[in-house]
Design a protein around this motif. Structure first.
Motif, mmCIF file in Angstrom:
data_model
loop_
_atom_site.group_PDB
_atom_site.id
_atom_site.type_symbol
_atom_site.label_atom_id
_atom_site.label_comp_id
_atom_site.label_asym_id
_atom_site.label_seq_id
_atom_site.Cartn_x
_atom_site.Cartn_y
_atom_site.Cartn_z
ATOM 1 N N GLN A 1 -15.984 0.586 8.208
ATOM 2 C CA GLN A 1 -17.447 0.280 7.530
ATOM 3 C C GLN A 1 -18.412 0.940 8.294
ATOM 4 N N PRO A 2 -18.527 0.640 9.882
ATOM 5 C CA PRO A 2 -19.682 1.221 10.731
ATOM 6 C C PRO A 2 -19.408 2.790 10.704
ATOM 7 N N GLN B 1 -25.256 1.442 14.153
ATOM 8 C CA GLN B 1 -23.829 1.300 13.621
ATOM 9 C C GLN B 1 -22.810 1.731 14.741
ATOM 10 N N SER C 1 -22.711 8.339 6.172
ATOM 11 C CA SER C 1 -23.867 8.286 5.319
ATOM 12 C C SER C 1 -25.127 8.656 5.720
ATOM 13 N N TYR C 2 -25.707 7.805 6.894
ATOM 14 C CA TYR C 2 -26.670 8.197 7.563
ATOM 15 C C TYR C 2 -27.058 9.634 8.033
ATOM 16 N N ARG D 1 -30.666 3.852 12.534
ATOM 17 C CA ARG D 1 -29.390 3.212 11.949
ATOM 18 C C ARG D 1 -27.992 3.659 12.384
ATOM 19 N N LEU E 1 -26.154 -1.847 1.115
ATOM 20 C CA LEU E 1 -25.544 -0.508 0.713
ATOM 21 C C LEU E 1 -24.415 -0.647 -0.210
ATOM 22 N N GLN E 2 -23.595 -1.563 0.030
ATOM 23 C CA GLN E 2 -22.291 -1.797 -0.979
ATOM 24 C C GLN E 2 -22.820 -2.672 -2.257
ATOM 25 N N LEU F 1 -25.765 -3.245 5.634
ATOM 26 C CA LEU F 1 -24.218 -2.952 5.132
ATOM 27 C C LEU F 1 -24.156 -3.606 3.693
ATOM 28 N N ARG G 1 -17.891 -8.260 0.945
ATOM 29 C CA ARG G 1 -17.237 -7.038 0.181
ATOM 30 C C ARG G 1 -16.231 -7.519 -0.624
ATOM 31 N N ALA H 1 -21.054 4.019 7.298
ATOM 32 C CA ALA H 1 -22.625 4.086 7.462
ATOM 33 C C ALA H 1 -23.052 5.055 8.288
#
Length: 695
Positions: free
Chosen positions: A470-471, A509, A477-478, A505, A549-550, A546, A585, A474
């Motif tokens: 997940q980190p 992360q 994505s950023y 961000r 975002l999900q 997070l 999640r 992220a």
């Protein structure tokens, strides 16, 4: 396996018991002979007792019979004397010369004095009746039958009088009476002589019944029955007591009268002799009974003793068999430390015979020479009673061949029946095999630990790949968003601010990924983890970006409900955040199905229902998905179990492990009409808690 109760196979015990029973059976012939002697003695005493009682009864019967015969003899004498006195009275009557009227008057007086006389007659030598007188005490005897019809017996008596020149008695005959009865009578004829010349006869008619009553009834009739009988046993007259049921003693004697003989029978009114006729017999009989009673009691006591001896022998044999079958060594010592008893297991353990050990005191033959001083000091302390009873301690003994082996000694005071301590009783266990098994177990444990470390490496790699997913996603994505903004030639200053925000961000992360690596690393190694007081809303705020975002990706609405005034919780912040993020999640993915139209995820934090001072804070994650089936619920927390095609099956397993490390428990339940609720509890932070706690 119980080290104090291990026994050899029961065949040894059975063999020993059979030998003991065989020894007991050998004594049975002697017991049978002893029983025969007892039986013979009892029979002899009983025979003596019966004989003594029988002889005593016979003696009493003879005494009673002799007394009855003496009474009969006395009665005969009294009867003869009375008849003789009556003859004298008649002689006095004939000696005077009375006229018939005067004679009759004098005869009536004699009849009144002699109730056994029925009639007195005065006849001349030619047998003519000169005068007569009937007894005034009863009706005339010859009222029914004429006197002339029964003169034959009287005439014969008078004929015998001439021959005897004295009184003579006739035979008895039956004289009927006017009342329909009758009586046996007898005639007495007395000649009247003057100067040698016969002047006539005096004839007296006797009633045999009255003769018995008047002459013998008052003296002998109170306790006997008197009767005149004929030789064939026919009774002519009866007087005295008539109790036929007790009339068992009988005596008969002849009453010799001139011219006639009567048979007098006397029946004793006493019954059979008593069982104990006199004091001596009763005393001897009582002593005999007492002797028999004592013999019976002694016999019973002998049987009880024999049974007790047999039971004791069997109990001793059984205990000896148990002691010999034990693999635990038994050792008894007195208060001075001298050995008083050892069982075969102890002798086999140390390699010495029992005779060589009993009576020995420190130093013992089985003590290693290099440890004699230490053992003597320890024995002195134990003999002084300074060691708690039944305390086990390990030691080292030496066999006769010099081999050392470890032992476990459990020793307790030896208490006698009187409740006094007479020594010490110890159980010695050879723990050589136990030590060997412990070494083997230790080596196996080390191999298992090495294998576990290898498995931990794989587990750590799996955790890192799972938790960093997940980190890193992220960050990617950023980074892509920032590149897209920078490539826009018409970027405005606000765009640069967005780029700066995205870079921050990314940094957050990346830092989070580093913390995840450290936390997972510490978790795998089971090392001390850092815990701190954290406000509940801070945990939710940390995972909000997070989670949102999900949520946007899956079109899920997220509601956070935090009860106001909640205290801080004591936890590892990174691990708990990861638990909340995994549960959120999973809940959003559970609602990512076409039938689920209302996609709402609720994160709620509140106090537990128990309002105690140490009550925790409850975290719950609620989704409105299809729920969890029974087959899935049974293995939901199993490692590597998953229902997702791309899942690894470690998320819920790790979440449960983290919650349990914090002293809580991860639970779930169905939500009606649909959905699932996952909840766990964290402890409330306390100012006195340390910053580190054992995981």
């Amino acid at each position: 396996m119980n080290p104090l109760g291990v026994t050899r196979p029961l065949t040894a015990q059975r063999r020993f018991l059979n030998q003991a029973r065989a020894k007991l059976d050998e004594s049975l012939p002697w017991d049978s002979g002893r029983r025969s002697l007892w039986a013979a003695l009892i029979a002899l005493v009983l025979a003596v007792l019966v004989t003594l009682v029988w002889l005593a009864g016979r003696y009493e019967a003879s005494q009673v019979q002799a007394e009855l015969e003496q009474d009969t003899s006395n009665a005969v004498g009294d009867l003869r004397g009375g008849l003789q006195r009556q003859v004298q009275a008649l002689q006095a009557l004939q000696s005077a010369h009375f006229s018939p009227p005067d004679w009759q008057t004098r005869a009536l007086e004699l009849l009144r004095d002699n109730r056994d006389w029925l009639r007195v007659e005065w006849r001349d030598p030619s047998w003519q009746l000169q005068a007569f007188a009937d007894s005034p005490l009863r009706a005339p005897a010859f009222e029914r039958i004429a006197r002339s019809d029964v003169l034959n017996d009287a005439n014969q008596a008078c004929q015998r009088t001439k021959r005897l020149n004295g009184p003579a008695y006739s035979s008895t005959y039956f004289l009927p009476q006017s009342d329909g009865l009758g009586m046996e009578v007898m005639e007495l004829c007395l000649p009247v002589m003057q100067a040698g010349d016969l002047l006539g006869y005096m004839v007296v008619t006797y009633s045999l019944q009255e003769l018995l009553t008047e002459r013998l009834g008052a003296t002998f009739g109170r306790k006997n029955e008197l009767s005149f009988i004929e030789p064939d046993g026919t009774r002519l007259a009866i007087a005295g007591t008539q109790r036929r049921e007790q009339r068992i003693f009988t005596s008969q004697q002849l009453v010799d009268l001139p011219g006639n003989t009567l048979l007098l029978r006397m029946d004793g009114r006493r019954g059979a002799p008593d069982l104990f006729p006199n004091v001596l017999t009763a005393l001897v009989t009582g002593m005999s009974i007492a002797l028999i009673t004592v013999m019976v009691l002694l016999t019973k006591d002998a049987r009880r003793r024999q049974k007790a001896e047999r039971d004791l022998a069997e109990a001793l044999a059984f205990r000896k068999a148990m002691e010999d079958s034990l693999v635990t060594g038994l050792r008894a010592r007195d208060l001075n430390g001298c050995i008083t008893y050892v069982n075969p297991a102890f002798c086999q353990m140390v390699g010495w015979e029992a005779e060589a050990l009993i009576g020995k005191n420190a130093p013992m033959p089985y003590w290693p020479p290099e440890m004699v001083d230490e053992y003597q000091q320890r024995q002195a302390i134990r003999m002084a009673g300074n060691v708690p009873p039944r305390e086990g301690f390990e030691s080292v003994f030496m066999r006769q061949d010099g081999e050392r082996f470890p032992v476990l000694i459990i020793e307790a005071p030896l208490i006698s029946v009187q409740g006094e301590q007479t020594g010490w009783m110890g159980a010695v266990i050879d723990i050589s095999e136990q030590r060997r098994i412990e070494e083997v177990s230790r080596a196996s444990q080390e191999r298992l630990q090495a294998t576990a470390r290898l498995a931990t490496v794989g587990e750590m790699a799996s955790l890192l790949s799972h938790e960093l997913n997940q980190p890193l996603a992220a960050i990617a994505s950023y980074a892509n968003g920032s590149l897209n903004l920078l490539q826009d030639p018409q970027a405005v200053p606000q765009t640069l601010d967005d780029v700066h925000m995205a870079l921050r961000r990314i940094a957050e992360q990346a830092e989070r990924a580093g913390r995840v690596i450290n936390s997972v690393h510490d978790f795998v190694r089971r090392r001390d983890q850092s815990r701190e007081p954290v406000p509940p809303h801070a945990l939710l705020d940390a995972i909000a970006p997070l989670m949102n975002l999900q949520a946007r990706k899956l079109q899920v609405r997220v509601h956070m409900r935090v009860e106001p005034g909640l205290p801080s919780v004591w936890c590892d912040r990174t691990m708990v955040e990861q638990v909340l993020l995994n549960l959120a999640r999973n809940g959003m993915q559970a609602m990512d199905t076409p039938p689920c139209l209302d996609r709402v995820l609720v994160l709620q934090v509140r106090r537990t229902l128990t309002h105690a001072e140490d009550a925790g804070v409850e975290f719950s994650v609620t989704d409105l998905g299809a729920g969890i089936g029974a087959d899935v619920a049974a293995q939901l927390f199993n490692p590597f179990f998953t229902t997702k095609p791309e899942g690894m099956g470690l998320g819920l397993s790790l979440c449960r492990t983290v919650v349990e490390q914090h002293g809580g428990q991860l639970e779930f339940e169905e939500l009606q009409p649909k959905g699932t609720v996952f909840r766990f509890t964290l402890p409330v932070a306390d100012s006195g808690k340390p910053s580190l706690s054992k995981a």
